[in-house]
Every structure is written in structure tokens, then in C-alpha cells.
Enzyme design. Structure first.
Site, PDB file in Angstrom:
ATOM      1  N   HIS A   8       5.573  -1.361   3.631  1.00 42.71           N
ATOM      2  CA  HIS A   8       4.550  -1.547   5.137  1.00 42.71           C
ATOM      3  C   HIS A   8       4.246  -2.926   5.634  1.00 42.71           C
ATOM      4  CE1 HIS A   8       2.500   2.260   4.735  1.00 42.71           C
ATOM      5  NE2 HIS A   8       2.665   1.802   3.008  1.00 42.71           N
TER       6      HIS A   8
ATOM      7  N   CYS B 172       8.509  -0.509   9.385  1.00 40.65           N
ATOM      8  CA  CYS B 172       7.574   0.021  10.696  1.00 40.65           C
ATOM      9  C   CYS B 172       8.134  -1.310  11.823  1.00 40.65           C
ATOM     10  CB  CYS B 172       6.325   0.002  10.926  1.00 40.65           C
ATOM     11  SG  CYS B 172       5.609   1.574   9.882  1.00 40.65           S
TER      12      CYS B 172
ATOM     13  N   ARG C 148      11.478   1.457  13.158  1.00 40.94           N
ATOM     14  CA  ARG C 148      12.136   0.782  12.891  1.00 40.94           C
ATOM     15  C   ARG C 148      12.663  -0.439  12.792  1.00 40.94           C
ATOM     16  NH1 ARG C 148       8.471   3.857  11.049  1.00 40.94           N
ATOM     17  NH2 ARG C 148       8.483   5.361   9.594  1.00 40.94           N
TER      18      ARG C 148
END
Length: 236
Positions: free
Chosen positions: A135, A212, A221
Site C-alpha cells: 500500500h 498505487c 499502478r
């Protein structure tokens, strides 16, 4: 004849008119409901931005401790409630204290407890493409500073038997692709558009980092490639 009382003054004993009150009540309750909804949304955002980070940082520490204990006992991995932990990643660009555990897979549970080792990709140090995802925001946000990565930065992957050091071949903002561009996870990635890809002559032991491209939800991405430059065996 006495004068007729035509005064329009309300009779205090009669109380306020009923009509306006009845009309105001629905608006009052609607206002209360909107305030409660707003507070709930703020609470949810607060949990996502700060609560999940606090929770995941504790998980990072727990999983790191578990895998180090497993290594001491001669095991290559540690079984945790969040998944199988196999390595610890250190990225000097992110600071001296940066150390995040790697767990097998890319499920929500895995990514909430560390960095995920993508299914089907090579093991650390092995021939092929060692692909890792994490993340950029919330859940500990291991890759929050991903855009700061530069060509030449190092990524250290510690396992029970060795520490593998990879050198990055592009920066954190050089390659942004839709999540459907799965070629980046290939054993030897080749960009079909002829753009950024692992350069020739760096060998066949590669690493790919994925996160991300934007802080909040996106289907794109950011990708960074790297290649193995050194192996330091661990005496355990």
C-alpha cells in the site's frame, strides 16, 4: 353597543400555533441525520488514514518478530494469522529504521500486515522476477514514499540464509500503468510499448515493486524494476 374586540394579539394561554411546529420537526430531524452521517464519514476517513496505519504498524512489528524467531529456530518462514512471512525488506531511501516484513500472496490480510510477495513470481535472489506489492496509503503504507525512489537506489531483502541487495533501474514516477498490464510480473518483463523496462545486461535475477499511482483509489499502478547486485550469506 360596546365596541367589538378585533385585536389580533395571540392569546398567551392558547400556546404557539401547531402548524409551523409540525413543519419544522421533519427539517430538524433531517438536519440531525445529516450531521450524524457527516460524523460517521469523518470517523471512517479518520480510521482509514490513521487507525489502519496504527494497527498495521503493530502488525509489522509482530510479523517481523515472528519471522526472526522462526529463522533462529532454523525455519525459512513463520506462520502468522496474516499469512506466511518469509523476508524483511529494507530500503535506505526510506530511512534507517525502515524494515517491513514480506508475506506470501497479495490478499487484503497480507497487505494489511506488510509487503506482499506476488503469487507465481520468483523467490528472493532466485532467477526470474521477485515481485512485491504494498500500500502507498493506509494499512501501514509501506510504499508511501514510492515517488521518491530513484534510479540506483538499493532494496535489501533479508531471508534466513542471505541478504539480497537489488539496485533499481528506474524511478518511482517513471512508469505508471493500468493494473491490467500484467507483463510487469513476467519472469523477464518486456514493455510491449517499448518504454520503461528492465535494461539489457543486468542479469536474470530481477525485482519489481508495485503500488498505487495515486494516494486514493485508482486503477493505475506505479512500477519500479531492479536487478540483483550482491548476496551476503547469513550464518545462522
Amino acid at each position: 353597543m360596546p365596541p367589538t374586540d378585533v385585536s389580533t394579539e395571540p392569546d398567551p394561554a392558547a400556546g404557539p400555533p401547531a402548524g409551523p411546529v409540525r413543519r419544522r420537526r421533519p427539517l430538524f430531524y433531517l438536519g440531525i441525520a445529516l450531521i450524524l452521517v457527516g460524523l460517521a464519514i469523518l470517523g471512517w476517513l479518520g480510521w482509514q488514514l490513521w487507525g489502519t496505519n496504527w494497527q498495521s504498524e503493530r502488525r509489522h512489528a509482530e510479523v517481523t518478530e515472528a519471522v526472526e524467531k522462526a529463522w533462529t529456530g532454523g525455519e525459512d518462514r513463520a506462520s502468522t494469522e496474516f499469512g506466511e512471512a518469509t523476508a524483511i525488506v529494507r530500503i535506505p531511501r526510506f530511512g534507517e529504521d525502515y524494515a517491513v516484513p514480506v508475506l506470501e500472496g497479495s490478499s487484503d490480510e497480507v497487505l494489511a500486515a506488510g509487503i506482499g510477495h506476488m503469487e507465481g513470481s520468483a523467490d528472493a535472489g532466485a532467477k526470474g522476477n521477485y515481485a512485491l506489492a504494498a500500500h502507498r496509503v493506509t494499512h501501514g503504507q509501506p510504499f508511501s514514499e514510492f515517488p521518491e525512489l530513484e534510479d540506483g537506489d538499493l532494496v535489501e531483502v533479508q531471508t534466513r540464509t542471505a541478504t539480497y541487495t537489488y539496485e533499481l533501474d528506474n524511478g518511482g514516477t517513471d512508469l505508471i500503468l493500468p493494473f491490467t498490464s500484467t507483463w510487469v510480473l513476467d519472469e523477464q518483463p518486456v514493455n510491449p510499448d517499448g518504454g520503461v523496462q528492465p535494461p539489457e545486461g543486468v542479469g536474470k535475477r530481477l525485482i519489481t515493486l508495485v503500488t498505487c499511482s495515486e494516494i486514493f483509489h485508482t486503477d493505475d499502478r506505479s512500477i519500479v524494476f531492479g536487478h540483483l547486485v550482491s548476496v551476503e550469506k547469513t550464518d545462522r
